[in-house]
Write an enzyme that holds these catalytic residues in place. Structure first.
Site, PDB file in Angstrom:
ATOM      1  N   LYS A 131      25.127  15.943 -85.758  1.00 33.81           N
ATOM      2  CA  LYS A 131      25.442  15.178 -84.533  1.00 33.81           C
ATOM      3  C   LYS A 131      24.341  14.167 -84.222  1.00 33.81           C
ATOM      4  CE  LYS A 131      28.338  17.738 -81.804  1.00 33.81           C
ATOM      5  NZ  LYS A 131      28.602  18.847 -80.906  1.00 33.81           N
ATOM      6  N   PHE A 165      22.685  16.309 -76.237  1.00 34.34           N
ATOM      7  CA  PHE A 165      22.804  17.765 -76.277  1.00 34.34           C
ATOM      8  C   PHE A 165      23.881  18.118 -77.293  1.00 34.34           C
ATOM      9  CE2 PHE A 165      20.621  20.322 -72.948  1.00 34.34           C
ATOM     10  CZ  PHE A 165      19.808  19.327 -72.462  1.00 34.34           C
ATOM     11  N   ASP A 175      36.207  15.577 -74.973  1.00 34.86           N
ATOM     12  CA  ASP A 175      36.378  14.710 -76.145  1.00 34.86           C
ATOM     13  C   ASP A 175      37.748  14.060 -76.169  1.00 34.86           C
ATOM     14  OD1 ASP A 175      33.856  15.059 -77.314  1.00 34.86           O
ATOM     15  OD2 ASP A 175      34.434  17.035 -78.065  1.00 34.86           O
ATOM     16  N   LYS A 199      53.567  15.982 -59.746  1.00 36.06           N
ATOM     17  CA  LYS A 199      53.322  17.290 -60.381  1.00 36.06           C
ATOM     18  C   LYS A 199      54.417  17.603 -61.410  1.00 36.06           C
ATOM     19  CE  LYS A 199      52.849  22.145 -59.287  1.00 36.06           C
ATOM     20  NZ  LYS A 199      53.101  23.179 -58.306  1.00 36.06           N
ATOM     21  N   LYS A 228      25.420  10.349 -83.959  1.00 35.18           N
ATOM     22  CA  LYS A 228      25.404   9.708 -82.643  1.00 35.18           C
ATOM     23  C   LYS A 228      24.227   8.753 -82.468  1.00 35.18           C
ATOM     24  CE  LYS A 228      28.439  12.788 -80.386  1.00 35.18           C
ATOM     25  NZ  LYS A 228      29.362  12.658 -79.263  1.00 35.18           N
ATOM     26  N   ASN A 251      35.953  21.916 -68.762  1.00 34.75           N
ATOM     27  CA  ASN A 251      35.192  22.937 -69.493  1.00 34.75           C
ATOM     28  C   ASN A 251      34.290  23.692 -68.526  1.00 34.75           C
ATOM     29  OD1 ASN A 251      32.495  21.568 -69.327  1.00 34.75           O
ATOM     30  ND2 ASN A 251      33.689  19.975 -70.360  1.00 34.75           N
ATOM     31  N   PRO A 291      36.036   7.789 -74.670  1.00 36.86           N
ATOM     32  CA  PRO A 291      34.949   6.955 -75.220  1.00 36.86           C
ATOM     33  C   PRO A 291      33.748   7.822 -75.587  1.00 36.86           C
ATOM     34  CG  PRO A 291      35.310   6.487 -72.873  1.00 36.86           C
ATOM     35  CD  PRO A 291      36.376   7.441 -73.295  1.00 36.86           C
ATOM     36  N   ASP A 292      33.150   7.591 -76.741  1.00 37.11           N
ATOM     37  CA  ASP A 292      31.937   8.317 -77.134  1.00 37.11           C
ATOM     38  C   ASP A 292      30.752   7.596 -76.486  1.00 37.11           C
ATOM     39  OD1 ASP A 292      29.703   9.421 -78.328  1.00 37.11           O
ATOM     40  OD2 ASP A 292      30.782   9.897 -80.163  1.00 37.11           O
ATOM     41  N   ILE A 293      30.312   8.125 -75.363  1.00 36.91           N
ATOM     42  CA  ILE A 293      29.298   7.443 -74.549  1.00 36.91           C
ATOM     43  C   ILE A 293      27.987   7.315 -75.327  1.00 36.91           C
ATOM     44  CG2 ILE A 293      28.145   7.408 -72.302  1.00 36.91           C
ATOM     45  CD1 ILE A 293      30.315   9.438 -71.356  1.00 36.91           C
TER      46      ILE A 293
END
Ligand code: PMT
Length: 398
Positions: free
Chosen positions: A330, A316, A270, A280, A334, A204, A298-300
């Site tokens: 969120k 964030f 995500d 390749k 979270k 990203n 994994p959702d840290i």
């Protein structure tokens, strides 16, 4: 404290040597940049003598030395103080003109900026000057208000550079905050990269600027900082830096430690490819589509929130619409203590920009809006909110 003192061409430039001397007395290492007009009022030689460093006047530096002076200096400096600042310099700072060594440096500078306007009282009152001062203030620049009295030109009113001890007091106030002394703060920054094959990945637009600014601000406020950084091209601040590439590596680095505060500014992927090709992936004749199966990373944050005892957690939220609503959801989902929401559909803030504008929402539902400002300023405001919520005592008591 590493200070760049910028001096512009007003009569008050004569106070610059005393300002340097007093800054040094306060423990600062000072480098001076003079505009060519300031050099008519005060000699570069006397400032070099009192600062014990070369003084920059020429925008093009010394070709013999190689390197670009303003970029090197920006890596070093913690504060840019411009005193006195003329109407001309305020205008340049407000719109980003870089046509001399000081205005060019001001654009390269990454830390806080303090400006002490000083000029004739009627010039100071001019709507253009006032509007430039307000533009700078809104951007997070600290304005040291001029004193009133009899001016060098014979007019009376506001416009005098404040006495040097008062300027030093303001600088000390800016740097005196050691409210995170000894606290262990972990900051994540930058993107993650999820490999598809040896040469391709999913990622990203995060540059790491927001997280690096928080790490630097926490360090300046006395914290023992660990920066867990995804791939970025930013120079590392003088803190422990753990470099990671994937979400899984970031998770391992975050979970593997004990911290008082964890601030998750990183843009973590995500989803990641289920399989990473060993070689390749080649185009095949007659095959027009390629399907890559992705699996949740994994959702840290969620994992960290479930830890006991756990640190004070700042999440964030990067949103493109219904920013506040999504951020509130969120925050609940979270289990963080604070969430910092930014609107990443606005290209002038958020991803890869020098500035941000955020809404910080606490667990009790209260929200604080932080107006558009350089990320260094936003970083300090976020830390102010953490300190206000006794974040640094959190993990001992939970
Ligand atoms: O790096 P810059 O160019 O300066 O840009 C700054 C920024 C826009 C990246 C930053 O301000 C920001 O918003 N960071 C969070 C980006 C993000 O991933 O947001 P999110 O809404 O997708 O994730 C919410 C939170 O969960 C984030 O704190 C994220 O770090 C965390 N997360 C996400 C996924 C995952 N698998 N684990 C996580 O812990």
């Amino acid at each position: 404290m590493r200070v760049v003192l910028g001096v512009t061409g007003g009569i008050a430039a004569y106070k610059a040597p005393e300002l340097v001397r007093r800054l040094k007395d306060a423990g600062a290492d000072v480098r001076v940049i003079l505009t060519p007009n300031a050099a008519r009022f005060v000699s570069p030689l006397s400032l070099a003598a009192v600062s014990e460093h070369g003084v920059i006047v020429d925008q093009w530096g010394d070709p013999e030395r190689g390197g670009v002076d303003h970029i090197e200096l920006a890596r070093w400096a913690e504060l840019l103080l411009i005193a006195p600042a003329t109407a001309n310099m305020l205008a340049k700072l407000a719109v980003g003109i870089a046509d001399d060594a000081l205005s060019t440096y001001a654009i390269a500078h990454r830390g806080p900026l303090m400006v002490a306007p000083a000029m004739n009282t009627f010039m100071l009152a001019h709507p253009t000057v006032q509007s430039n001062v307000e533009t700078l203030r809104a951007r997070g620049v600290t304005i040291i208000e001029p004193d009133s009295g009899l001016l060098a030109c014979g007019d009376e009113g506001a416009g005098r550079l404040p006495d040097v001890p008062l300027i030093i007091e303001r600088v000390r106030a800016q740097f005196g905050t050691r409210d995170l002394e000894g606290k262990r703060v972990l900051v994540t920054a930058g993107p993650t990269r999820e490999a598809i094959d040896p040469v391709r990945y999913i990622s990203n637009r995060s540059s790491g600027k927001m997280g690096y600014a928080i790490a630097e601000a926490a360090r300046r406020r006395g914290a023992i900082v660990t920066l867990v950084s995804g791939p970025t091209s930013l120079p590392a601040p003088p803190v422990e830096v753990i470099r990671v590439t994937s979400a899984q590596e970031m998770r391992d680095a975050v979970m593997n430690g004990t911290h008082d505060i964890v601030i998750k500014a990183a843009a973590v992927a995500d989803f990641a490819p289920v399989e990473v090709a060993a070689t390749k992936i080649k185009k095949q004749e007659g095959v027009d589509e390629l399907t890559i199966t992705l699996r949740k990373t994994p959702d840290i944050l969620a994992e960290l929130s479930a830890k006991s005892p756990r640190p004070f957690i700042v999440a964030f939220a990067a949103e493109t619409h219904a920013v506040e609503q999504h951020a509130r959801e969120k925050l609940q989902r979270k289990g963080a203590d604070l969430i910092v929401a930014n609107d990443v559909s606005d290209a002038s803030i958020g991803f890869d920009s020098g500035e941000n504008e955020v809404l910080v929402i606490a667990k009790d539902g209260s929200a604080t809006r932080i107006a558009k400002a350089p990320k260094s300023v936003i970083a300090d405001r976020i830390l102010d909110l953490c300190v206000g919520l006794n974040a640094s005592d959190r993990h001992e008591t939970s």
